[in-house]
Design an enzyme around this catalytic site. Structure first.
Site, mmCIF file in Angstrom:
data_model
loop_
_atom_site.group_PDB
_atom_site.id
_atom_site.type_symbol
_atom_site.label_atom_id
_atom_site.label_comp_id
_atom_site.label_asym_id
_atom_site.label_seq_id
_atom_site.Cartn_x
_atom_site.Cartn_y
_atom_site.Cartn_z
ATOM 1 C CB SER A 1 -5.385 1.276 0.297
ATOM 2 O OG SER A 1 -4.278 2.137 0.430
ATOM 3 C CD GLU B 1 -0.375 3.369 -9.010
ATOM 4 O OE1 GLU B 1 -0.968 4.459 -8.879
ATOM 5 O OE2 GLU B 1 0.099 2.747 -8.062
ATOM 6 C CG ASP C 1 -4.451 0.251 -3.215
ATOM 7 O OD1 ASP C 1 -5.452 -0.027 -3.915
ATOM 8 O OD2 ASP C 1 -4.258 1.366 -2.699
ATOM 9 C CB VAL D 1 -0.962 0.037 1.216
ATOM 10 C CG1 VAL D 1 -2.081 -0.980 1.053
ATOM 11 C CG2 VAL D 1 -0.211 -0.187 2.530
ATOM 12 C CG HIS E 1 -2.734 4.497 -5.763
ATOM 13 N ND1 HIS E 1 -1.496 4.884 -6.220
ATOM 14 C CD2 HIS E 1 -2.783 4.938 -4.479
ATOM 15 C CE1 HIS E 1 -0.835 5.553 -5.283
ATOM 16 N NE2 HIS E 1 -1.600 5.591 -4.210
ATOM 17 N NE ARG F 1 4.246 7.212 -3.978
ATOM 18 C CZ ARG F 1 3.063 7.790 -3.769
ATOM 19 N NH1 ARG F 1 1.956 7.085 -3.870
ATOM 20 N NH2 ARG F 1 2.995 9.063 -3.471
#
Lengths: 325, 325
Positions: A283, A262, A257, A231, A281, A233
């Protein structure tokens, strides 16, 4: 900021406009911009609010920052603005530490319980209308290493301890008697204590030291039963090594996550692995998070306007806000 | 049991043979049987261990129980053996209270976090390789009503409180200051306080009073945002009313581990509802549960053999083990 002059504030917005900005618009000339207009908006600006916190647009526009004194980023991780010119400048950098802590902690506990209770398989069986009894794992007494001892890591540690897990931490300096972690191990000796862990949670800031710290060597040191949860990077992980570890059974699963690219590209093998939970991404992003982010910025804005010390000042050498000040 | 005679123990096994029975086999004549042989096994037996705890075979074989003095069931719920002849007999009934408590509590917390963090949708999107950011819910501060104040309900209450939820209970008698629940509401006035709840967890024993207590009226009283979680018995719910409530949006979702017919038939609409989590009556069944069940039975067996008072004696009028003895 001091004096009576009206300050100029550039705001790098993303798809969404930041909410609750009206009071600030009365106290500053606010220039909202997207990435393309950032250089123009920075020219003559006193402050920059990076609301689009995953944007990588700031370095390219930095040449236009001719009188900037303060940059606030609407995230906990400051890696998107950690470029040499900012590091070496006198611009004060602040972040939004605190907003995401408890939400991310809940998310991590949810991932751990989903793995332990075999929830993804229950959902797959449900889609096939198949009743298949299985035994599941307890979480009480299971060992967790939280890599990253900042506020998010601490919130994770407290919640997991409350739920009965045994928690330790990993940070820059080895130490005992930490109020949240008990033992904090040294991150540079990770492979020595990874073999003891049922769950490994990555939440360290992305710095030169932490980049790629979860590599083939780290995954080889973990238990075959261990799950890895990221959670922090995506770049903390060598993704190819993680995929290999999941494929070969070096570890049992991963809850991811964040990713080095991304959105996660459609061709990534992570999407289709049964032992991987992919989320986008999200969380920390509880309902109301955008208002909370602007609240943290606004608190600092009024301090700055009044010439008072700012909160959440990032140590630009370390790449994060040091604990206790 | 007393005296020097070797007792006869009938064991109703299911698909699996109970583990760890060797010490007991040295102290008793043990007759393992399936449902078909149960009457023969009961003839002359002093005790019956219902290891196949979901079996409904006991009532039909009961006529053969000519000297039975003790029946132990390897579950917390005793409804499969709550038939009139046993109720009215002098046979002592004990259960396996305690074994499942903490495992079920973890399961319930996992379901709540899965709903709050939108995990089922993340998994569906993952299957489509689709990155779609969403905001999710916090669980801290959310209200939960745990219907059933026995040991499982208490364990659920403690764990949910530790995770930051606001917990109250519902039981036979209304009271305040309960160590685990704070306020306990009266189950027969359920609809008065259901409107305040974000989550409603059913874990009451199945009795004449609790059968069908979650019906159209109860679901209508809940918030449209509320989720209903059943880890008790399927028959606590009027299933058609639950399906209707989920269809019309009277409630937001349901996590169901138990059903009025198990296995859940393939034609049940519950399998395919997006806002329902179906699992196969497994919430308590952690790895090692079978050994733990036999351990509880064995502890009582040695007490019985020595003529000592048994643990977990069920009040056959109430249909469960009363709190504090």
């Amino acid at each position: 900021m001091s004096g009576t002059e009206t300050p100029v504030l550039a705001v790098l917005r993303g798809d969404k406009h930041p909410p609750d900005m009206e009071p600030i618009e009365e106290a500053a000339v606010v220039r909202y911009t997207d990435a393309d207009g950032l250089a123009d908006a920075l020219r003559g600006a006193d402050a920059l609010f990076v609301y689009d916190f995953l944007s990588s647009a700031v370095p390219a526009a930095w040449h236009a920052a001719d009188r900037l004194r303060w940059l606030h980023i609407a995230s906990a991780g400051v890696d998107p603005v950690m470029f040499p010119e900012l590091r070496e400048s006198d611009v004060v950098l602040t972040n939004s530490r605190g907003v995401f802590d408890d939400s991310i902690a809940e998310y991590v506990l949810g991932q751990i319980l989903a793995f332990a209770k075999d929830l993804p398989r229950s959902l797959r069986l449900q889609a096939q209308r198949t009743w298949q009894h299985r035994e599941s794992e307890r979480v009480q007494g299971r060992s967790v290493l939280v890599v990253g001892t900042g506020p998010i890591g601490r919130s994770i540690a407290r919640l997991l301890k409350a739920a009965g897990l045994r928690v330790s931490g990993a940070g820059r300096r080895e130490r005992a008697g930490d109020p949240d972690f008990g033992t904090v191990y040294a991150s540079d000796r990770l492979t020595e204590y990874l073999p003891e862990m049922d769950y490994v949670v990555a939440v360290a800031p992305l710095t030169e030291q932490t980049k790629g710290m979860f590599d083939a060597r780290a995954f080889a040191a973990m238990r075959p039963q261990a799950r890895f949860i990221n959670v922090g990077r995506g770049e903390l992980v060598v993704t190819a090594d993680l995929v290999e570890a999941l494929r070969t059974g070096a570890i049992a699963g991963a809850g991811l996550d964040v990713f080095d690219t991304e959105p996660l590209p459609p061709e990534s093998p992570l999407w289709t692995m049964d032992n991987v939970l992919v989320s986008p991404h999200m969380s920390g992003d509880f309902i109301g998070w955008r208002n909370a982010l602007v609240e943290v910025f606004a608190d600092n804005f009024w301090r700055w306007r009044a010439g008072e010390p700012l909160r959440n000042v990032v140590d630009k050498k370390l790449g994060y806000v040091p604990s206790s000040g």
